[in-house]
Design an enzyme around this catalytic site. Structure first.
Site, mmCIF file in Angstrom:
data_model
loop_
_atom_site.group_PDB
_atom_site.id
_atom_site.type_symbol
_atom_site.label_atom_id
_atom_site.label_comp_id
_atom_site.label_asym_id
_atom_site.label_seq_id
_atom_site.Cartn_x
_atom_site.Cartn_y
_atom_site.Cartn_z
ATOM 1 N N GLY A 1 0.874 -1.216 -0.067
ATOM 2 C CA GLY A 1 -0.007 0.163 -0.133
ATOM 3 C C GLY A 1 0.765 1.373 -0.032
ATOM 4 O O GLY A 1 0.486 2.336 -0.786
ATOM 5 N N ASN B 1 -7.614 3.987 9.154
ATOM 6 C CA ASN B 1 -7.331 2.796 9.847
ATOM 7 C C ASN B 1 -7.381 2.837 11.361
ATOM 8 O O ASN B 1 -7.589 1.692 12.200
ATOM 9 C CB ASN B 1 -5.716 2.475 9.471
ATOM 10 N N SER C 1 -3.621 -2.786 -0.588
ATOM 11 C CA SER C 1 -2.968 -3.552 -0.009
ATOM 12 C C SER C 1 -3.338 -4.904 0.168
ATOM 13 O O SER C 1 -4.252 -5.193 0.839
ATOM 14 C CB SER C 1 -2.280 -2.740 1.343
ATOM 15 N N GLY C 2 -2.737 -5.977 -0.274
ATOM 16 C CA GLY C 2 -2.895 -7.381 0.166
ATOM 17 C C GLY C 2 -3.180 -7.577 1.405
ATOM 18 O O GLY C 2 -4.310 -8.448 1.917
ATOM 19 N N HIS C 3 -2.140 -7.480 2.218
ATOM 20 C CA HIS C 3 -2.229 -8.001 3.645
ATOM 21 C C HIS C 3 -3.308 -7.487 4.471
ATOM 22 O O HIS C 3 -3.366 -7.610 5.624
ATOM 23 C CB HIS C 3 -0.876 -7.986 4.142
ATOM 24 N N THR D 1 10.545 -7.915 -11.888
ATOM 25 C CA THR D 1 9.687 -9.118 -12.102
ATOM 26 C C THR D 1 8.705 -9.267 -11.171
ATOM 27 O O THR D 1 8.779 -8.982 -9.887
ATOM 28 C CB THR D 1 10.735 -10.362 -12.096
ATOM 29 N N CYS E 1 3.577 5.559 24.683
ATOM 30 C CA CYS E 1 4.396 6.199 25.944
ATOM 31 C C CYS E 1 5.767 5.789 25.942
ATOM 32 O O CYS E 1 6.859 6.361 25.879
ATOM 33 C CB CYS E 1 3.782 5.893 27.116
HETATM 34 C C1 LIG Z 1 -1.724 -0.497 6.209
HETATM 35 C C2 LIG Z 1 -1.947 0.722 5.574
HETATM 36 C C3 LIG Z 1 -1.218 1.380 4.550
HETATM 37 C C4 LIG Z 1 0.147 0.672 4.181
HETATM 38 O O1 LIG Z 1 0.162 -0.391 3.518
HETATM 39 P P1 LIG Z 1 1.214 -1.338 3.528
HETATM 40 O O2 LIG Z 1 0.979 -2.782 2.470
HETATM 41 O O3 LIG Z 1 1.392 -1.946 4.931
HETATM 42 O O4 LIG Z 1 2.445 -0.715 2.863
HETATM 43 C C5 LIG Z 1 -1.408 2.492 3.999
HETATM 44 N N1 LIG Z 1 -2.801 3.215 4.385
HETATM 45 C C6 LIG Z 1 -3.424 2.519 5.059
HETATM 46 C C7 LIG Z 1 -4.866 3.441 5.586
HETATM 47 C C8 LIG Z 1 -3.460 1.559 5.839
HETATM 48 O O5 LIG Z 1 -4.055 0.998 6.732
#
Ligand SMILES: *Cc1c(COP(=O)(O)O)cnc(C)c1O
Length: 398
Positions: free
Chosen positions: A71, A151, A199-201, A237, A325
């Site tokens: 992402g 997020n 983003s995939g994960h 690639t 903190c």
């Molecule tokens: C996790 C996240 C990203 C970053 O994605 P990555 O694949 O971890 O680099 C960007 N924007 C938001 C809102 C996210 O929650």
């Protein structure tokens, strides 16, 4: 001890069906899709299928999808492309509540490259002001980047309406939809959004793969230059296994979309209501009526979020906190600060982010244990007796 994973906005479990789909492409079908032989070519066929699956979820054309590594890369590519394609325009509009992939990049462009950046503020529920947005657009605005969903709070932003305004004013509109994709419907045919990051994960595919939607005919400048992969828009690639996994995850996301908004939402609502009623001095952060179905962000007053996380960790419960903190940063999360959440509450904020893999028993378990954890922490803390902010906040305010 069984892990109770409620940190899905940080990363998600790879869906077993996604893992099955990608597996053969490590050890058996490991060809390079750019090769002339059929062994590589058959991987190319699978990449084409994956591209079509991502495009179907977003309702766009397969050619409008560029696969990336994450992402963050998609976000960086979008902003830098818009700037590079319009060298005379030196102004960027974004918000104070973006992910660091946008926010830190904008700060960098401002400080190191002399760009002018407008950071839109929010009200106490984290909502943007459309009049402030319209007034910020200038003749030299190169790009507007507003996240689709936040997020930390789950807040959903009116990016479709904002993109329409941007289009009228002739400004490129990008959205970081990393948290929105797979959780809420997205239809790029009916909205004038120019670029979109995912983003995939964050949607049950593995880490290390992402995508950037770039609308047909939009001027585009690549970030990675080299080979002709991704029609010369992103060299390197292809991450074949990751891309195939992302395609499958998008297909599954469409199939599970309704479930996100019923079953997952029901779990989230029960967790949230249970905590707010059982824990005194607790408040909900964000826009209750307009947010992702899986996210709740709750502030427990007069305690440190990190202390709560450590106690929950002992029980195998994973969530995240809006403050840090002990990590050297005494400031609460930039999102909660933008919303003006009082320090006595901002430091005790915990984000729970659920997925379709969570269960009713897990919610029960958190509801059974968390209220007493917070009660005990408050008894130990001199600050809570005085209804004051935790120690680390004091150091910051003094
Ligand atoms: C996790 C996240 C990203 C970053 O994605 P990555 O694949 O971890 O680099 C960007 N924007 C938001 C809102 C996210 O929650």
């Amino acid at each position: 001890m069984k892990t109770i994973y409620m940190d899905n906005n940080a990363t998600t479990q790879v869906d077993p069906a996604v893992f099955e789909e990608m597996k053969p492409f490590f050890t058996e079908l490991y060809g390079n899709p750019s090769s002339m032989h059929r062994f590589g070519g058959q991987v190319g066929v699978k990449l084409k299928e994956a591209r079509a699956r991502v495009a179907t979820l977003l309702n766009c054309e397969p050619d409008e999808i560029i696969f990336t590594s994450c992402g963050s890369e998609s976000d960086n590519t979008a902003i830098r492309s818009a700037l590079s394609a319009q060298p005379d325009k030196r102004h960027i509009i974004t918000t104070r509540v973006e992910h660091p992939a946008i926010l830190s990049l904008c700060k960098f462009l401002e400080k190191k490259d002399g760009y002018d950046v407008t950071y839109l503020g929010t009200d106490e529920q984290g909502r943007l002001d459309m009049d402030e947005f319209k007034a910020a657009i200038r003749p030299d605005t190169a790009i507007i980047s507003v996240m689709w969903a936040n997020n930390e709070t789950g807040n959903i932003y009116p990016v479709e309406a904002m993109a329409a305004i941007a289009r009228e004013r002739g400004v490129i509109f990008h959205t970081d939809a990393v948290q929105a994709v797979g959780k809420i419907p997205i239809d790029l045919k009916t909205t004038p959004i120019d670029m979109l990051s995912l983003s995939g994960h964050k949607l049950h595919a593995p880490k290390g793969v992402g995508a950037l939607f770039v609308r047909k005919r939009l001027p585009f400048r690549p970030f990675l230059i080299g080979g002709h992969q991704e029609r010369s828009r992103r060299a390197g690639t292809e991450n074949t296994t990751g891309i195939i996994a992302l395609g499958k995850a998008c297909e599954l996301a469409a199939a599970h979309m309704a479930e996100e908004n019923t079953a997952v939402k029901a779990l989230r609502d029960r967790l949230e209501a249970g905590l707010l009623t059982r824990v005194p001095d607790s408040i909900l952060n964000g826009d209750k009526d307009n947010r992702l179905p899986n996210t709740t962000n709750i502030s427990f007053g007069y305690v440190e979020g990190e202390a709560i996380l450590l106690m929950m960790d002992q029980l195998g419960i994973c969530a995240s906190s809006g403050s840090a903190c002990t990590s050297g940063s005494l400031e609460p999360s930039h999102v909660l600060r933008a919303m003006g959440v009082p320090f006595t509450f901002a430091h005790g904020s915990i984000r729970f982010s659920l997925s379709r893999f969570n269960t009713d028993e897990e919610v029960d378990s958190v509801l059974d244990t968390l209220p007493s954890i917070i009660d005990n922490l408050r008894k130990l803390s001199p600050f809570s007796a005085e209804k004051q902010a935790p120690a680390c906040t004091k150091a910051f305010t003094e």
